[in-house]
Design a protein around this motif. Structure first.
Motif, PDB file in Angstrom:
ATOM      1  N   MET A   1       0.854  -1.172   0.000  1.00  0.00           N
ATOM      2  CA  MET A   1       0.000   0.000   0.000  1.00  0.00           C
ATOM      3  C   MET A   1       0.899   1.234   0.000  1.00  0.00           C
ATOM      4  SD  MET A   1      -2.753   1.227   2.887  1.00  0.00           S
ATOM      5  CE  MET A   1      -4.093   0.155   2.469  1.00  0.00           C
ATOM      6  N   LEU A   3       0.780   5.631   0.328  1.00  0.00           N
ATOM      7  CA  LEU A   3       0.032   6.847   0.630  1.00  0.00           C
ATOM      8  C   LEU A   3       0.880   8.061   0.279  1.00  0.00           C
ATOM      9  CD1 LEU A   3      -1.512   6.573   4.218  1.00  0.00           C
ATOM     10  CD2 LEU A   3      -2.730   6.670   2.071  1.00  0.00           C
ATOM     11  N   ASN A   5       1.115  11.709   1.149  1.00  0.00           N
ATOM     12  CA  ASN A   5       0.631  12.706   2.102  1.00  0.00           C
ATOM     13  C   ASN A   5       1.147  14.115   1.807  1.00  0.00           C
ATOM     14  OD1 ASN A   5      -0.798  10.840   3.717  1.00  0.00           O
ATOM     15  ND2 ASN A   5       1.069  10.264   4.786  1.00  0.00           N
ATOM     16  N   ARG A  16      -3.721   9.949   8.656  1.00  0.00           N
ATOM     17  CA  ARG A  16      -3.950   9.080   7.486  1.00  0.00           C
ATOM     18  C   ARG A  16      -3.084   7.835   7.564  1.00  0.00           C
ATOM     19  NH1 ARG A  16      -3.044  11.174   1.966  1.00  0.00           N
ATOM     20  NH2 ARG A  16      -4.486   9.573   1.346  1.00  0.00           N
ATOM     21  N   THR A  17      -1.835   8.018   7.993  1.00  0.00           N
ATOM     22  CA  THR A  17      -0.912   6.895   8.082  1.00  0.00           C
ATOM     23  C   THR A  17      -1.367   5.901   9.139  1.00  0.00           C
ATOM     24  OG1 THR A  17       0.936   8.277   7.340  1.00  0.00           O
ATOM     25  CG2 THR A  17       1.491   6.247   8.537  1.00  0.00           C
ATOM     26  N   ALA A  20      -4.356   3.937   7.923  1.00  0.00           N
ATOM     27  CA  ALA A  20      -3.967   2.930   6.935  1.00  0.00           C
ATOM     28  C   ALA A  20      -3.314   1.728   7.613  1.00  0.00           C
ATOM     29  CB  ALA A  20      -3.032   3.536   5.906  1.00  0.00           C
ATOM     30  N   SER A  23      -5.709  -1.048   8.997  1.00  0.00           N
ATOM     31  CA  SER A  23      -6.269  -2.031   8.073  1.00  0.00           C
ATOM     32  C   SER A  23      -5.190  -2.851   7.351  1.00  0.00           C
ATOM     33  CB  SER A  23      -7.156  -1.334   7.036  1.00  0.00           C
ATOM     34  OG  SER A  23      -6.386  -0.447   6.249  1.00  0.00           O
ATOM     35  N   LEU A  24      -3.930  -2.519   7.567  1.00  0.00           N
ATOM     36  CA  LEU A  24      -2.830  -3.233   6.907  1.00  0.00           C
ATOM     37  C   LEU A  24      -2.610  -4.588   7.578  1.00  0.00           C
ATOM     38  CD1 LEU A  24      -0.657  -2.590   4.666  1.00  0.00           C
ATOM     39  CD2 LEU A  24       0.897  -2.132   6.571  1.00  0.00           C
ATOM     40  N   LEU A  30       3.731  -0.597   4.292  1.00  0.00           N
ATOM     41  CA  LEU A  30       3.067   0.644   3.891  1.00  0.00           C
ATOM     42  C   LEU A  30       4.155   1.634   3.509  1.00  0.00           C
ATOM     43  CD1 LEU A  30       0.601   2.581   3.723  1.00  0.00           C
ATOM     44  CD2 LEU A  30       0.994   3.081   6.152  1.00  0.00           C
TER      45      LEU A  30
END
Length: 68
Positions: A1, A3, A5, A16-17, A20, A23-24, A30
């Motif tokens: 995944m 992101l 930012n 946000r991190t 994420a 759900s990782l 990530l």
């Protein structure tokens, strides 16, 4: 995944991190890109027992690889 930012004002990149990461799946990675070095995030990652590596990019942003 992954992101991106960049362009977000604190604390949005960190929020946000962390969202994420919730759900990782365990053992997954990530990648995040931030405008700044995420100093306050490192403490959170250490508490969650996530490994992390930060690399400054040519454009001045930071790529952080986080393994859960």
């Amino acid at each position: 995944m992954k992101l991106d930012n960049r362009g977000l004002e604190p604390p949005q990149p960190m929020l946000r991190t962390l969202a994420a990461l919730e759900s990782l799946p365990e053992g997954e990675t990530l990648l995040i890109i931030n405008d700044r070095r995420p100093m306050f995030l490192y403490e959170q990652l250490d508490e969650m027992a996530c490994s992390h590596v930060t690399a400054e990019q040519e454009d001045g942003s930071f790529l952080i690889e986080i393994k859960k």
